[in-house]
Design a protein around this motif. Sequence first.
Motif, PDB file in Angstrom:
ATOM      1  N   GLY A  51      -6.726 -15.534 -11.113  1.00  0.00           N
ATOM      2  CA  GLY A  51      -6.843 -16.152 -12.781  1.00  0.00           C
ATOM      3  C   GLY A  51      -7.980 -17.967 -11.553  1.00  0.00           C
ATOM      4  N   ASP A  52      -7.005 -17.976 -11.150  1.00  0.00           N
ATOM      5  CA  ASP A  52      -7.166 -19.310  -9.697  1.00  0.00           C
ATOM      6  C   ASP A  52      -8.872 -19.370  -9.068  1.00  0.00           C
ATOM      7  OD1 ASP A  52      -5.333 -20.693 -10.578  1.00  0.00           O
ATOM      8  OD2 ASP A  52      -4.380 -20.208  -8.689  1.00  0.00           O
ATOM      9  N   ASP A  53      -9.456 -17.864  -9.144  1.00  0.00           N
ATOM     10  CA  ASP A  53     -10.546 -17.801  -8.961  1.00  0.00           C
ATOM     11  C   ASP A  53     -10.985 -17.532  -7.359  1.00  0.00           C
ATOM     12  OD1 ASP A  53     -13.463 -16.574  -8.692  1.00  0.00           O
ATOM     13  OD2 ASP A  53     -14.418 -17.700  -8.909  1.00  0.00           O
ATOM     14  N   ASP A  54     -10.241 -17.225  -6.500  1.00  0.00           N
ATOM     15  CA  ASP A  54      -9.638 -17.564  -5.519  1.00  0.00           C
ATOM     16  C   ASP A  54      -9.847 -16.640  -4.582  1.00  0.00           C
ATOM     17  OD1 ASP A  54      -8.337 -18.504  -2.418  1.00  0.00           O
ATOM     18  OD2 ASP A  54      -7.034 -20.163  -3.334  1.00  0.00           O
ATOM     19  N   PRO A  55     -10.408 -16.368  -3.728  1.00  0.00           N
ATOM     20  CA  PRO A  55     -10.784 -14.863  -3.746  1.00  0.00           C
ATOM     21  C   PRO A  55     -10.061 -15.065  -2.193  1.00  0.00           C
ATOM     22  CG  PRO A  55     -12.908 -15.726  -3.376  1.00  0.00           C
ATOM     23  CD  PRO A  55     -12.175 -16.863  -3.798  1.00  0.00           C
ATOM     24  N   ALA A  56      -9.977 -15.911  -1.237  1.00  0.00           N
ATOM     25  CA  ALA A  56      -9.424 -15.973   0.128  1.00  0.00           C
ATOM     26  C   ALA A  56      -7.351 -15.932  -0.154  1.00  0.00           C
ATOM     27  CB  ALA A  56      -9.096 -17.356   0.711  1.00  0.00           C
ATOM     28  N   ALA A  57      -6.741 -15.704  -1.761  1.00  0.00           N
ATOM     29  CA  ALA A  57      -5.545 -16.094  -1.848  1.00  0.00           C
ATOM     30  C   ALA A  57      -5.054 -14.493  -2.599  1.00  0.00           C
ATOM     31  CB  ALA A  57      -5.780 -17.356  -2.805  1.00  0.00           C
ATOM     32  N   VAL A  58      -7.032 -13.969  -3.075  1.00  0.00           N
ATOM     33  CA  VAL A  58      -6.308 -12.505  -3.566  1.00  0.00           C
ATOM     34  C   VAL A  58      -6.247 -11.325  -2.647  1.00  0.00           C
ATOM     35  CG1 VAL A  58      -7.648 -10.827  -4.265  1.00  0.00           C
ATOM     36  CG2 VAL A  58      -8.468 -13.106  -5.188  1.00  0.00           C
ATOM     37  N   GLU A  59      -7.382 -12.023  -1.468  1.00  0.00           N
ATOM     38  CA  GLU A  59      -7.361 -10.871  -0.096  1.00  0.00           C
ATOM     39  C   GLU A  59      -5.854 -10.748   0.797  1.00  0.00           C
ATOM     40  OE1 GLU A  59      -8.183  -8.201   1.452  1.00  0.00           O
ATOM     41  OE2 GLU A  59      -9.289  -8.480   0.339  1.00  0.00           O
ATOM     42  N   GLN A  60      -4.849 -12.417   0.986  1.00  0.00           N
ATOM     43  CA  GLN A  60      -3.979 -12.939   1.628  1.00  0.00           C
ATOM     44  C   GLN A  60      -2.488 -11.647   0.752  1.00  0.00           C
ATOM     45  OE1 GLN A  60      -2.356 -16.321   1.649  1.00  0.00           O
ATOM     46  NE2 GLN A  60      -1.032 -16.050   3.315  1.00  0.00           N
ATOM     47  N   ALA A  61      -2.959 -11.738  -0.868  1.00  0.00           N
ATOM     48  CA  ALA A  61      -1.826 -10.808  -1.945  1.00  0.00           C
ATOM     49  C   ALA A  61      -2.659  -9.661  -1.544  1.00  0.00           C
ATOM     50  CB  ALA A  61      -2.591 -11.876  -3.162  1.00  0.00           C
ATOM     51  N   HIS A  62      -3.348  -9.055  -1.124  1.00  0.00           N
ATOM     52  CA  HIS A  62      -4.176  -8.097  -1.504  1.00  0.00           C
ATOM     53  C   HIS A  62      -2.897  -7.154  -0.266  1.00  0.00           C
ATOM     54  CE1 HIS A  62      -5.468  -3.604  -1.763  1.00  0.00           C
ATOM     55  NE2 HIS A  62      -6.625  -3.897  -0.339  1.00  0.00           N
ATOM     56  N   ALA A  63      -2.919  -7.994   0.957  1.00  0.00           N
ATOM     57  CA  ALA A  63      -2.692  -7.531   1.461  1.00  0.00           C
ATOM     58  C   ALA A  63      -1.135  -7.380   1.916  1.00  0.00           C
ATOM     59  CB  ALA A  63      -2.928  -8.445   2.980  1.00  0.00           C
ATOM     60  N   ARG A  64      -0.656  -8.387   1.315  1.00  0.00           N
ATOM     61  CA  ARG A  64       0.817  -8.237   1.046  1.00  0.00           C
ATOM     62  C   ARG A  64       1.318  -7.057   0.296  1.00  0.00           C
ATOM     63  NH1 ARG A  64       2.780 -13.432  -1.473  1.00  0.00           N
ATOM     64  NH2 ARG A  64       4.644 -12.663  -1.890  1.00  0.00           N
ATOM     65  N   VAL A  65       0.793  -6.881  -0.634  1.00  0.00           N
ATOM     66  CA  VAL A  65       0.796  -5.648  -1.674  1.00  0.00           C
ATOM     67  C   VAL A  65       1.169  -4.573  -0.870  1.00  0.00           C
ATOM     68  CG1 VAL A  65       0.207  -4.179  -3.249  1.00  0.00           C
ATOM     69  CG2 VAL A  65      -0.046  -6.600  -3.406  1.00  0.00           C
ATOM     70  N   ASP A  66      -0.274  -4.292   0.023  1.00  0.00           N
ATOM     71  CA  ASP A  66      -0.376  -3.101   0.840  1.00  0.00           C
ATOM     72  C   ASP A  66       0.724  -2.771   1.770  1.00  0.00           C
ATOM     73  OD1 ASP A  66      -2.118  -1.353   2.351  1.00  0.00           O
ATOM     74  OD2 ASP A  66      -2.132  -2.168   3.596  1.00  0.00           O
ATOM     75  N   ALA A  67       0.989  -4.175   2.943  1.00  0.00           N
ATOM     76  CA  ALA A  67       2.373  -4.372   3.613  1.00  0.00           C
ATOM     77  C   ALA A  67       3.448  -3.934   2.382  1.00  0.00           C
ATOM     78  CB  ALA A  67       2.407  -5.430   4.258  1.00  0.00           C
ATOM     79  N   ALA A  68       3.777  -4.459   1.388  1.00  0.00           N
ATOM     80  CA  ALA A  68       5.180  -3.751   0.548  1.00  0.00           C
ATOM     81  C   ALA A  68       5.185  -2.272   0.596  1.00  0.00           C
ATOM     82  CB  ALA A  68       5.521  -4.634  -0.148  1.00  0.00           C
ATOM     83  N   LYS A  69       4.218  -1.746  -0.146  1.00  0.00           N
ATOM     84  CA  LYS A  69       3.840  -0.367  -0.378  1.00  0.00           C
ATOM     85  C   LYS A  69       4.281   0.496   0.916  1.00  0.00           C
ATOM     86  CE  LYS A  69       1.223   0.739  -4.232  1.00  0.00           C
ATOM     87  NZ  LYS A  69       2.699   0.972  -4.992  1.00  0.00           N
ATOM     88  N   THR A  70       3.920   0.035   1.833  1.00  0.00           N
ATOM     89  CA  THR A  70       3.395   0.817   3.345  1.00  0.00           C
ATOM     90  C   THR A  70       5.433   0.774   3.395  1.00  0.00           C
ATOM     91  OG1 THR A  70       1.253   0.187   3.697  1.00  0.00           O
ATOM     92  CG2 THR A  70       2.521   1.287   5.545  1.00  0.00           C
ATOM     93  N   ALA A  71       5.329  -0.432   3.694  1.00  0.00           N
ATOM     94  CA  ALA A  71       7.093  -0.545   3.699  1.00  0.00           C
ATOM     95  C   ALA A  71       8.186   0.251   3.694  1.00  0.00           C
ATOM     96  CB  ALA A  71       7.493  -1.862   4.277  1.00  0.00           C
ATOM     97  N   LEU A  72       7.043   0.822   1.707  1.00  0.00           N
ATOM     98  CA  LEU A  72       8.676   1.295   0.971  1.00  0.00           C
ATOM     99  C   LEU A  72       8.714   3.127   1.457  1.00  0.00           C
ATOM    100  CD1 LEU A  72       8.013  -0.671  -2.265  1.00  0.00           C
ATOM    101  CD2 LEU A  72      10.279   0.191  -1.296  1.00  0.00           C
ATOM    102  N   GLY A  73       6.655   3.635   2.206  1.00  0.00           N
ATOM    103  CA  GLY A  73       7.149   5.025   2.203  1.00  0.00           C
ATOM    104  C   GLY A  73       5.712   4.861   1.081  1.00  0.00           C
ATOM    105  N   GLU A  74       5.203   4.620  -0.411  1.00  0.00           N
ATOM    106  CA  GLU A  74       4.577   5.203  -0.897  1.00  0.00           C
ATOM    107  C   GLU A  74       2.809   5.266   0.189  1.00  0.00           C
ATOM    108  OE1 GLU A  74       5.143   1.893  -4.332  1.00  0.00           O
ATOM    109  OE2 GLU A  74       6.616   2.433  -3.775  1.00  0.00           O
ATOM    110  N   ARG A  75       2.667   4.162   1.179  1.00  0.00           N
ATOM    111  CA  ARG A  75       1.035   4.360   1.303  1.00  0.00           C
ATOM    112  C   ARG A  75       1.440   4.795   3.155  1.00  0.00           C
ATOM    113  NH1 ARG A  75      -1.844  -0.582  -1.329  1.00  0.00           N
ATOM    114  NH2 ARG A  75      -1.655   0.293  -3.389  1.00  0.00           N
ATOM    115  N   GLY A  76       0.629   4.502   4.034  1.00  0.00           N
ATOM    116  CA  GLY A  76       0.353   5.409   5.707  1.00  0.00           C
ATOM    117  C   GLY A  76       1.072   6.927   5.707  1.00  0.00           C
ATOM    118  N   PRO A  77       1.884   6.597   6.215  1.00  0.00           N
ATOM    119  CA  PRO A  77       2.691   8.245   7.147  1.00  0.00           C
ATOM    120  C   PRO A  77       2.823   8.620   6.204  1.00  0.00           C
ATOM    121  CG  PRO A  77       1.846   5.911   9.300  1.00  0.00           C
ATOM    122  CD  PRO A  77       2.319   5.498   8.103  1.00  0.00           C
ATOM    123  N   VAL A  78       3.120   9.877   6.296  1.00  0.00           N
ATOM    124  CA  VAL A  78       4.150   9.741   4.639  1.00  0.00           C
ATOM    125  C   VAL A  78       5.658   9.929   5.696  1.00  0.00           C
ATOM    126  CG1 VAL A  78       2.576  11.487   3.488  1.00  0.00           C
ATOM    127  CG2 VAL A  78       3.718  12.870   5.744  1.00  0.00           C
TER     128      VAL A  78
END
Length: 107
Positions: A51-78
Amino acid sequence: MTAPLETPDGRYIVVRGRLWRRSDPSLSDDRRAELVHDLMEARRAKKTALGDDDPAAVEQAHARVDAAKTALGERGPVWWSDDAPDETRRMAENTRYADWFASVGKP
């Protein structure tokens, strides 16, 4: 809201015919809750950054989403140990779950 269909082995849920990996069942309830909280915060941050049109913050948030999903086991190694392939994002009718999916009816 109806709970999503779950594969018989508990590895995936089915959403609009597509398989999505479930969280690792070996996670403690407290750890799972912590990670889900982190995931939701990261998703909110991503929405705000978009919403703020902040590409750097989008990328940082995307990395946080990916880290959480990986830690949950939904991404990364099975999280299972029987060498079965990961079929996340595939249509259930095109996987080893095809016969089961046909038998339960397509939601």
